[in-house]
Design an enzyme around this catalytic site. Structure first.
Site, PDB file in Angstrom:
ATOM      1  N   LYS A   1      84.147  52.599 124.567  1.00 52.07           N
ATOM      2  CA  LYS A   1      83.805  52.334 125.818  1.00 52.07           C
ATOM      3  C   LYS A   1      82.623  50.823 125.899  1.00 52.07           C
ATOM      4  O   LYS A   1      83.862  49.424 126.473  1.00 52.07           O
ATOM      5  CB  LYS A   1      82.318  52.708 126.580  1.00 52.07           C
ATOM      6  CG  LYS A   1      83.183  54.689 126.680  1.00 52.07           C
ATOM      7  CD  LYS A   1      81.772  55.436 127.254  1.00 52.07           C
ATOM      8  CE  LYS A   1      80.643  55.479 126.595  1.00 52.07           C
ATOM      9  NZ  LYS A   1      80.741  56.686 125.134  1.00 52.07           N
TER      10      LYS A   1
ATOM     11  N   ARG B   1      76.481  61.310 132.976  1.00 52.17           N
ATOM     12  CA  ARG B   1      76.791  61.605 132.416  1.00 52.17           C
ATOM     13  C   ARG B   1      76.357  62.878 132.458  1.00 52.17           C
ATOM     14  O   ARG B   1      76.747  63.860 131.240  1.00 52.17           O
ATOM     15  CB  ARG B   1      76.271  61.261 130.956  1.00 52.17           C
ATOM     16  CG  ARG B   1      76.531  60.299 129.739  1.00 52.17           C
ATOM     17  CD  ARG B   1      75.399  59.952 129.376  1.00 52.17           C
ATOM     18  NE  ARG B   1      75.884  60.082 127.410  1.00 52.17           N
ATOM     19  CZ  ARG B   1      75.800  58.441 126.787  1.00 52.17           C
ATOM     20  NH1 ARG B   1      75.776  57.400 128.276  1.00 52.17           N
ATOM     21  NH2 ARG B   1      76.182  58.684 125.543  1.00 52.17           N
TER      22      ARG B   1
ATOM     23  N   ARG C   1      72.709  51.215 113.848  1.00 49.22           N
ATOM     24  CA  ARG C   1      71.824  51.667 115.142  1.00 49.22           C
ATOM     25  C   ARG C   1      71.674  53.016 114.407  1.00 49.22           C
ATOM     26  O   ARG C   1      71.970  53.375 113.855  1.00 49.22           O
ATOM     27  CB  ARG C   1      72.906  52.373 116.348  1.00 49.22           C
ATOM     28  CG  ARG C   1      72.772  51.348 117.027  1.00 49.22           C
ATOM     29  CD  ARG C   1      74.119  51.292 118.687  1.00 49.22           C
ATOM     30  NE  ARG C   1      73.810  53.178 119.260  1.00 49.22           N
ATOM     31  CZ  ARG C   1      74.515  53.514 120.080  1.00 49.22           C
ATOM     32  NH1 ARG C   1      75.850  52.536 120.471  1.00 49.22           N
ATOM     33  NH2 ARG C   1      74.427  54.985 120.671  1.00 49.22           N
TER      34      ARG C   1
ATOM     35  N   ARG D   1      75.264  64.698 119.906  1.00 52.26           N
ATOM     36  CA  ARG D   1      75.221  63.881 120.672  1.00 52.26           C
ATOM     37  C   ARG D   1      76.937  64.371 120.991  1.00 52.26           C
ATOM     38  O   ARG D   1      77.469  64.524 122.233  1.00 52.26           O
ATOM     39  CB  ARG D   1      76.162  62.113 120.111  1.00 52.26           C
ATOM     40  CG  ARG D   1      74.464  61.530 120.077  1.00 52.26           C
ATOM     41  CD  ARG D   1      74.873  60.557 119.356  1.00 52.26           C
ATOM     42  NE  ARG D   1      75.370  59.497 120.287  1.00 52.26           N
ATOM     43  CZ  ARG D   1      75.448  58.098 119.020  1.00 52.26           C
ATOM     44  NH1 ARG D   1      75.248  57.651 118.112  1.00 52.26           N
ATOM     45  NH2 ARG D   1      76.219  57.311 120.375  1.00 52.26           N
TER      46      ARG D   1
END
Ligand code: AP5
Length: 243
Positions: A50, A125, A187, A198
Site C-alpha cells: 500500500k 481496518r 520497523r 498482524r
C-alpha cells in the site's frame, strides 16, 4: 481474475501511451480534486504494498495520503500519551482501538487539504471504522491489493526504510542504493513473530471489510502478487476507472 480485478501486464508501449493520455487529461480538465469529490481507500493486508503504491495514486489524483500507520508512528516518536498507548498495540501486532483511530481521522479531515477527499492508506481496518468514516466522508472507491500470506512474511521481514526521505526499500525486491544503505532502519513491528499476529488481526478484523465495500459496489481488486512495477500498472488502470 474476478469481476473487479484489474491485474495483468501491459506492453511498455501501451502503458506509455496510457500515461501520456492520462497526464493530458489531468492537464486539460479541472484538477481531479475539483472534478471528483471523494476519498479513495487503499486496502490490503500488512506488507501488501500500500505504502509503495500510494505515491503513484497521489501523483495521479492530487489527493493527500492519509496513513494511520504513519500518524501513529509520528505519535510514538513524539512520545505523546496516545503514542505510548498505541505503541503497545503496534509492537504486539494488534489493532489500535477504534476510538483512537477514528479520533485521529476526524482531526485529520478538518485540515484544508482534505476538503476534496484524501487517499486513505491503512484505514479503515474494521467495520466500525468504516461505519464511522461513512458519516464524515464520501468514499468513492476502494483499491484492494491482494497478496497471499506466504508472500507477506518475506516482504515485511525484508522491509527497510530511509528515515531521511521516508522511502521504503526491500533487501531483495527493492534494494536501496549503496550510499544510503547504512542509514536504513527496520520497523520494530517488522519481525516474523509480529507479522503472524498482524496477519491474524487482518484476517479476523480487516478482511471482512472487502465484502462490506464490495456490497456497496466500491471494491476494485488488484493482483498484488507480482512485481512492484506490475502492481503499479494495475493501480494506474484502477485509477483510470475511477477518474
Ligand atoms: P501500518 O503502518 O498501516 O502497517 P500495515 O497495514 O501492516 O501495512 P504496512 O505498512 O506494513 O505495509 P504496506 O502495505 O504499506 O506495504 P509496503 O508498501 O511498505 O500499521 C502499523 C500498525 O499500526 C498496525 O499493525 C496497527 O497496530 C496500527 N494501525 C494502523 N492503522 C490502524 C487502523 N486503521 N486501525 C487500527 N490500528 C491501526 O511494502 C512492504 C515491503 O514489501 C516493502 O519492503 C516493499 O519494498 C516491498 N514490496 C512492496 N510491493 C512489492 C511487490 N509487489 N513485490 C515485492 N515486494 C514488494
Amino acid at each position: 481474475m474476478d469481476n473487479g480485478s484489474v491485474g495483468g501486464l501491459w506492453s511498455p508501449l501501451v502503458r506509455t501511451e496510457y500515461l501520456i493520455i492520462l497526464r493530458h487529461c489531468l492537464k486539460t480538465t479541472k484538477p481531479l480534486g475539483e472534478s471528483m469529490v471523494g476519498s479513495i481507500v487503499l486496502f490490503g493486508p500488512p506488507g501488501a504494498g500500500k505504502g509503495t503504491q500510494a505515491g503513484r495514486i497521489v501523483e495521479l489524483t492530487s489527493k493527500p495520503q492519509v496513513s494511520t500507520g504513519d500518524m501513529l508512528r509520528a505519535a510514538v516518536k513524539l512520545g505523546s500519551p496516545m503514542g505510548l498507548a498505541a505503541k503497545e498495540y503496534m509492537d504486539a501486532g494488534l489493532l489500535v482501538p477504534d476510538e483512537v483511530i477514528i479520533g485521529l481521522i476526524q482531526e485529520r479531515l478538518q485540515e484544508d487539504d482534505a476538503g476534496q477527499g484524501v487517499l486513505f492508506d491503512g484505514f479503515p481496518r474494521t467495520i466500525p471504522q468504516a461505519e464511522s468514516l461513512e458519516k464524515i466522508a464520501t468514499v468513492s472507491s476502494v483499491i484492494s491489493i491482494e497478496v497471499p500470506d506466504d508472500a507477506i512474511v518475506d516482504r515485511i521481514v525484508g522491509r527497510r526504510m530511509d528515515p531521511e526521505t521516508g522511502e521504503i526499500f526491500h533487501v531483495q525486491f527493492k534494494p536501496a542504493p549503496p550510499e544510503i544503505e547504512g542509514r536504513l532502519i527496520q520497523r520494530p513491528d517488522d519481525t516474523e513473530e509480529t507479522v503472524r499476529s498482524r496477519l491474524e488481526a487482518y484476517h479476523n478484523q480487516t478482511a471482512p471489510l472487502a465484502d462490506w465495500y464490495s456490497d456497496r459496489g466500491l471494491l476494485i481488486r488488484i493482483d498484488g502478487n507480482a512485481s512492484i512495477n506490475q502492481v503499479g500498472v494495475s493501480v494506474e488502470r484502477a485509477i483510470s476507472r475511477i477518474l
